[in-house]
Motif scaffolding. Sequence first.
Motif, mmCIF file in Angstrom:
data_model
loop_
_atom_site.group_PDB
_atom_site.id
_atom_site.type_symbol
_atom_site.label_atom_id
_atom_site.label_comp_id
_atom_site.label_asym_id
_atom_site.label_seq_id
_atom_site.Cartn_x
_atom_site.Cartn_y
_atom_site.Cartn_z
ATOM 1 N N ILE A 162 -9.487 3.382 8.209
ATOM 2 C CA ILE A 162 -8.029 2.464 6.546
ATOM 3 C C ILE A 162 -6.980 1.895 8.159
ATOM 4 O O ILE A 162 -6.579 1.444 7.214
ATOM 5 N N ASP A 163 -6.360 3.346 8.193
ATOM 6 C CA ASP A 163 -5.208 3.092 8.162
ATOM 7 C C ASP A 163 -4.819 2.568 9.143
ATOM 8 O O ASP A 163 -4.014 1.650 9.642
ATOM 9 N N PRO A 164 -6.058 1.957 10.590
ATOM 10 C CA PRO A 164 -5.055 1.267 11.520
ATOM 11 C C PRO A 164 -5.117 -0.597 10.544
ATOM 12 O O PRO A 164 -4.316 -1.332 11.568
ATOM 13 N N VAL A 165 -5.937 -0.555 9.798
ATOM 14 C CA VAL A 165 -5.421 -1.799 8.949
ATOM 15 C C VAL A 165 -4.461 -1.797 8.521
ATOM 16 O O VAL A 165 -3.535 -2.772 8.360
ATOM 17 N N VAL A 166 -4.132 -1.275 7.386
ATOM 18 C CA VAL A 166 -3.016 -0.955 6.802
ATOM 19 C C VAL A 166 -1.393 -0.676 7.408
ATOM 20 O O VAL A 166 -0.703 -1.747 6.568
ATOM 21 N N ILE A 167 -1.830 0.130 8.824
ATOM 22 C CA ILE A 167 -0.344 -0.872 9.647
ATOM 23 C C ILE A 167 -0.347 -1.823 10.439
ATOM 24 O O ILE A 167 1.161 -1.822 10.387
ATOM 25 N N ALA A 168 -1.275 -2.578 10.643
ATOM 26 C CA ALA A 168 -1.207 -3.413 11.526
ATOM 27 C C ALA A 168 -0.745 -4.452 9.600
ATOM 28 O O ALA A 168 -0.183 -6.021 10.748
ATOM 29 N N THR A 169 -0.928 -4.384 9.113
ATOM 30 C CA THR A 169 -0.796 -5.036 8.304
ATOM 31 C C THR A 169 0.124 -5.361 7.307
ATOM 32 O O THR A 169 1.035 -5.418 7.051
ATOM 33 N N GLY A 170 1.106 -3.742 7.908
ATOM 34 C CA GLY A 170 2.601 -3.791 8.062
ATOM 35 C C GLY A 170 2.674 -2.877 6.290
ATOM 36 O O GLY A 170 3.860 -2.999 5.681
ATOM 37 N N PRO A 186 -7.424 4.845 -4.147
ATOM 38 C CA PRO A 186 -6.236 3.930 -4.409
ATOM 39 C C PRO A 186 -5.418 3.424 -3.463
ATOM 40 O O PRO A 186 -5.912 3.167 -2.328
ATOM 41 N N MET A 187 -5.539 2.104 -3.420
ATOM 42 C CA MET A 187 -4.847 1.433 -2.121
ATOM 43 C C MET A 187 -3.277 0.610 -3.098
ATOM 44 O O MET A 187 -2.921 -0.346 -3.424
ATOM 45 N N SER A 188 -2.776 1.865 -2.358
ATOM 46 C CA SER A 188 -0.951 1.315 -2.798
ATOM 47 C C SER A 188 -0.798 0.221 -1.806
ATOM 48 O O SER A 188 0.443 0.578 -0.936
ATOM 49 N N ILE A 189 -0.832 -1.270 -1.535
ATOM 50 C CA ILE A 189 -0.930 -1.776 -0.341
ATOM 51 C C ILE A 189 0.007 -3.541 -0.934
ATOM 52 O O ILE A 189 -0.290 -3.715 -2.226
ATOM 53 N N GLY A 190 0.661 -3.776 -0.198
ATOM 54 C CA GLY A 190 0.968 -5.083 -0.850
ATOM 55 C C GLY A 190 1.151 -5.954 0.621
ATOM 56 O O GLY A 190 0.225 -6.108 1.959
ATOM 57 N N THR A 191 0.704 -7.558 0.120
ATOM 58 C CA THR A 191 1.047 -9.222 1.202
ATOM 59 C C THR A 191 2.085 -9.916 1.329
ATOM 60 O O THR A 191 1.898 -10.543 2.114
ATOM 61 N N VAL A 192 3.243 -9.105 0.465
ATOM 62 C CA VAL A 192 4.551 -9.488 0.727
ATOM 63 C C VAL A 192 5.595 -8.536 0.023
ATOM 64 O O VAL A 192 5.434 -7.457 -0.060
ATOM 65 N N VAL A 206 -7.021 -13.081 3.769
ATOM 66 C CA VAL A 206 -6.713 -12.792 3.133
ATOM 67 C C VAL A 206 -5.932 -13.731 1.909
ATOM 68 O O VAL A 206 -4.450 -13.853 2.305
ATOM 69 N N LYS A 207 -6.246 -13.518 1.154
ATOM 70 C CA LYS A 207 -5.179 -14.762 -0.158
ATOM 71 C C LYS A 207 -4.763 -13.770 -2.351
ATOM 72 O O LYS A 207 -3.937 -14.328 -1.937
ATOM 73 N N SER A 208 -5.186 -12.159 -1.812
ATOM 74 C CA SER A 208 -4.306 -11.545 -2.666
ATOM 75 C C SER A 208 -4.692 -9.778 -1.860
ATOM 76 O O SER A 208 -4.813 -9.349 -1.047
ATOM 77 N N ALA A 209 -3.072 -9.031 -2.855
ATOM 78 C CA ALA A 209 -3.765 -8.231 -2.087
ATOM 79 C C ALA A 209 -4.616 -7.300 -2.466
ATOM 80 O O ALA A 209 -5.500 -6.175 -1.926
ATOM 81 N N LYS A 210 -5.402 -7.524 -3.876
ATOM 82 C CA LYS A 210 -6.710 -7.059 -3.691
ATOM 83 C C LYS A 210 -7.749 -7.411 -2.857
ATOM 84 O O LYS A 210 -8.251 -6.394 -3.073
ATOM 85 N N GLU A 211 -8.250 -8.713 -2.789
ATOM 86 C CA GLU A 211 -8.770 -8.787 -1.377
ATOM 87 C C GLU A 211 -8.456 -7.921 -0.571
ATOM 88 O O GLU A 211 -9.599 -8.053 0.451
ATOM 89 N N LEU A 212 -7.123 -7.830 -0.103
ATOM 90 C CA LEU A 212 -7.175 -6.927 1.224
ATOM 91 C C LEU A 212 -7.322 -6.006 0.808
ATOM 92 O O LEU A 212 -8.199 -4.689 2.628
#
Length: 429
Positions: A275-283, A324-330, A349-355
């Motif tokens: 999980i963490d490597p994808v979270v880090i990669a996407t900022g 829980p996924m407190s992430i964003g794409t913007v 990905v088109k949205s934070a939900k998809e990410l």
Amino acid sequence: MKSSRISGFYKKTVDERKRIIKEMYPFTEEELEEINSNAPLTVDTADKMIENVVGTFQLPLGLGLNFLINGKEYIVPMVIEEASVVASASHIAKIVRDAGGFTADSSERVMIGQIQVIGCQDFYKAKAQILKQKQALIQAANDAFPSIVARGGGAEDLDVRILNEEADSKYSTMLVVHLYVNTVDAMGANLINTMAESIAPLIEEITEGKVYLRILSNLADRSLARARCVIPPHLLTTGDFSGEEVRDGVIHAYEFAASDPYRAVTHNKGIMNGIDPVVIATGNDWRAVEAGAHAYAVKDGKYGSMTTWSKDLEGNLVGEIELPMSIGTVGGATRVHPMAKHALQLLDVKSAKELAQVIVSVGLAQNLGALKALATDGIQKGHMSLHSRSVAIAAGATGEMIDIIAEELVKLKDIRVGKAKELVEKIKI
């Protein structure tokens, strides 16, 4: 068409891999240069992100392959320093792909802001008054951040809790207001904090108490993401182990984690390896995701596994995860860090939900990779094989010598820097 199934990708040179990605994605020459650059994050940009900057620190960026989630292909950027993680996730993703892929879904993007109130003369009366004026408070919160409302989000609900009301409590009695905010595609920390701070004076007036903390909660249990896979036993066959033996070994390993917090911590660390490597990669904020995930692992009153593994009526291995996924794409680093922007382009990905759905799918894959290894040859065999390259480099090997030394270390079953240095000296002679 883009496919995440790229045969022999790990055998190719870095330049060959870059050419493949260039052919698959419509990157501009400038974007490709940023991806291929040794220092895509400039010191000037870094200086605007945090304080006291003196340089930048790099980690490897790898690609998780073979991911098929809800029928869509994903090539997953992963930023991590630990050997075997990307390889393991890609290996399991191929198995799951052959079984039909992952299915995933997510709840609404609702984050929580908390306002702490101390010193109310009558906490129950204060609670009732807040609930009576709920709509006015929600409106005031939205007035403080109209841009999120314009994007289809904003404060949607509010409730109140009273903590430490027992007479023998060693802590102060307090009233806590929970403001529920739809953050759309943003992680939402800043907007939630702004909303919480904006309504704090109104809450003080209503409760006749004093507001202290006004801040978001990273236990985002109203922003959940789930993933699931169903794998026929024959796809799990490994060496001398039958698929049924591997399946049962995975289930017993899960049951160990579900029963014992000492095992659960390491089990869950393996999930976060994916999980963490994808979270880090996407900022995104990997500390927030980590904190929320581990807190959610205690939701049943005891720290346990973040995943479940079972056998269905047909004898298939069934894996499930919900976090829980407190992430964003913007916003945040996704807007500032050039590699974060390109990572999101790679993911498409088109949205934070998809990410969020992609992230938990990778976590589930990584968990199965670890459990499968533990149930068969042990975790060290594959891990140390990949680790041998790092040992060879630390011993001074360069170029083609790295692979030669690494292979010899594995063959000798002696993966130490000291041994690697001996081999380097022999080759130089």
